[in-house]
Write an enzyme that holds these catalytic residues in place. Structure first.
Site, PDB file in Angstrom:
ATOM      1  N   LYS A  44       0.827  -1.216   0.000  1.00  0.00           N
ATOM      2  CA  LYS A  44       0.000   0.000   0.000  1.00  0.00           C
ATOM      3  C   LYS A  44       0.855   1.258   0.000  1.00  0.00           C
ATOM      4  O   LYS A  44       0.339   2.371  -0.042  1.00  0.00           O
ATOM      5  CB  LYS A  44      -0.903  -0.004   1.246  1.00  0.00           C
ATOM      6  CG  LYS A  44      -2.036  -1.001   1.183  1.00  0.00           C
ATOM      7  CD  LYS A  44      -2.715  -1.278   2.519  1.00  0.00           C
ATOM      8  CE  LYS A  44      -3.165  -0.130   3.308  1.00  0.00           C
ATOM      9  NZ  LYS A  44      -3.901  -0.537   4.544  1.00  0.00           N
ATOM     10  N   LYS A  46       2.691   2.155   2.607  1.00  0.00           N
ATOM     11  CA  LYS A  46       2.647   2.681   3.983  1.00  0.00           C
ATOM     12  C   LYS A  46       3.699   1.960   4.815  1.00  0.00           C
ATOM     13  O   LYS A  46       3.960   0.777   4.630  1.00  0.00           O
ATOM     14  CB  LYS A  46       1.277   2.401   4.612  1.00  0.00           C
ATOM     15  CG  LYS A  46       0.194   3.413   4.259  1.00  0.00           C
ATOM     16  CD  LYS A  46      -1.044   3.154   5.129  1.00  0.00           C
ATOM     17  CE  LYS A  46      -1.856   4.410   5.307  1.00  0.00           C
ATOM     18  NZ  LYS A  46      -3.019   4.202   6.199  1.00  0.00           N
TER      19      LYS A  46
HETATM   20  N1  C2G Z   1     -10.281   6.957   9.480  1.00  0.00           N
HETATM   21  C1  C2G Z   1     -11.263   7.892   9.813  1.00  0.00           C
HETATM   22  N2  C2G Z   1     -10.892   9.105  10.251  1.00  0.00           N
HETATM   23  C2  C2G Z   1      -9.584   9.428  10.371  1.00  0.00           C
HETATM   24  C3  C2G Z   1      -8.581   8.493  10.045  1.00  0.00           C
HETATM   25  C4  C2G Z   1      -8.966   7.245   9.597  1.00  0.00           C
HETATM   26  O1  C2G Z   1     -12.475   7.614   9.707  1.00  0.00           O
HETATM   27  N3  C2G Z   1      -9.254  10.660  10.823  1.00  0.00           N
HETATM   28  C5  C2G Z   1     -10.730   5.650   8.990  1.00  0.00           C
HETATM   29  C6  C2G Z   1     -10.307   5.394   7.548  1.00  0.00           C
HETATM   30  O2  C2G Z   1     -11.209   6.030   6.653  1.00  0.00           O
HETATM   31  C7  C2G Z   1     -10.371   3.876   7.479  1.00  0.00           C
HETATM   32  C8  C2G Z   1      -9.993   3.457   8.913  1.00  0.00           C
HETATM   33  O3  C2G Z   1     -10.138   4.613   9.747  1.00  0.00           O
HETATM   34  O4  C2G Z   1     -11.706   3.438   7.196  1.00  0.00           O
HETATM   35  C9  C2G Z   1      -8.569   2.951   9.005  1.00  0.00           C
HETATM   36  O5  C2G Z   1      -7.724   3.965   8.497  1.00  0.00           O
HETATM   37  P1  C2G Z   1      -6.280   3.533   7.916  1.00  0.00           P
HETATM   38  O6  C2G Z   1      -5.594   2.708   8.928  1.00  0.00           O
HETATM   39  O7  C2G Z   1      -5.611   4.747   7.347  1.00  0.00           O
HETATM   40  O8  C2G Z   1      -6.746   2.577   6.713  1.00  0.00           O
HETATM   41  P2  C2G Z   1      -6.141   2.481   5.233  1.00  0.00           P
HETATM   42  O9  C2G Z   1      -4.647   2.484   5.306  1.00  0.00           O
HETATM   43  O10 C2G Z   1      -6.840   3.488   4.426  1.00  0.00           O
HETATM   44  O11 C2G Z   1      -6.532   0.967   4.833  1.00  0.00           O
HETATM   45  O12 C2G Z   1      -8.089  -2.398   1.901  1.00  0.00           O
HETATM   46  C10 C2G Z   1      -8.388  -1.160   2.538  1.00  0.00           C
HETATM   47  C11 C2G Z   1      -7.180  -0.568   3.201  1.00  0.00           C
HETATM   48  O13 C2G Z   1      -6.512  -1.547   3.984  1.00  0.00           O
HETATM   49  C12 C2G Z   1      -7.606   0.621   4.051  1.00  0.00           C
END
Ligand code: C2G
Length: 129
Positions: A44, A46
């Site tokens: 990803k 990350k």
């Molecule tokens: N999130 C949120 N508000 C934030 C930060 C994050 O609502 N201020 C939500 C994101 O939208 C996501 C969840 O928390 O639904 C997890 O965020 P991340 O760990 O950044 O997820 P991500 O890396 O986007 O992984 O296959 C899908 C991916 O694995 C999603």
């Protein structure tokens, strides 16, 4: 039980993560969270601060979460929904439209993110010390 699933890294677990898990749990009776492994995070683009084993342990401890599983590829969503008899897929609206292909199997929801908090922001603030 009406089953909801979501996916994410959940690095430096914060209230934005908590809010979406809380809201997703309200959409059903059971919430499954697939936590991205360190290897999949590399895919990803990350690099989490907190190792996978600790990130999934923290997610498992959240009262809204009924089960946490590893997320190790983009394709597993389609098989997960069958494997765990899922009714609802939900994720933050930063992914809006990306998983509409699942609509033939489950309800798909993109929820508003929590403003003012993000792992990136936390890392920036912490890097000042
Ligand atoms: N999130 C949120 N508000 C934030 C930060 C994050 O609502 N201020 C939500 C994101 O939208 C996501 C969840 O928390 O639904 C997890 O965020 P991340 O760990 O950044 O997820 P991500 O890396 O986007 O992984 O296959 C899908 C991916 O694995 C999603």
């Amino acid at each position: 039980p009406k089953t909801v699933i979501t996916y994410g890294t959940f690095d430096l677990f914060h209230v934005g993560h908590l809010n979406i898990l809380k809201r997703l749990k309200e959409k059903g009776d059971r919430l499954i969270v697939a936590v991205s492994t360190d290897e999949f995070n590399a895919v990803k683009g990350k690099k989490p601060i907190v190792p996978f084993e600790q990130r999934i342990e923290i997610v498992r401890a959240i009262k809204y979460v009924d089960m946490a599983i590893p997320e190790d590829n983009w394709e597993q969503k389609r098989t997960d929904v069958d494997k765990y008899d899922v009714d609802v897929f939900g994720i933050g609206e930063d992914w809006k439209g990306k998983f509409d292909d699942l609509e033939d199997k489950v309800e798909v929801y993109y929820l508003p993110r929590t403003d003012g908090i993000s792992t990136t922001e936390l890392k920036r603030v912490l890097s000042n010390f």
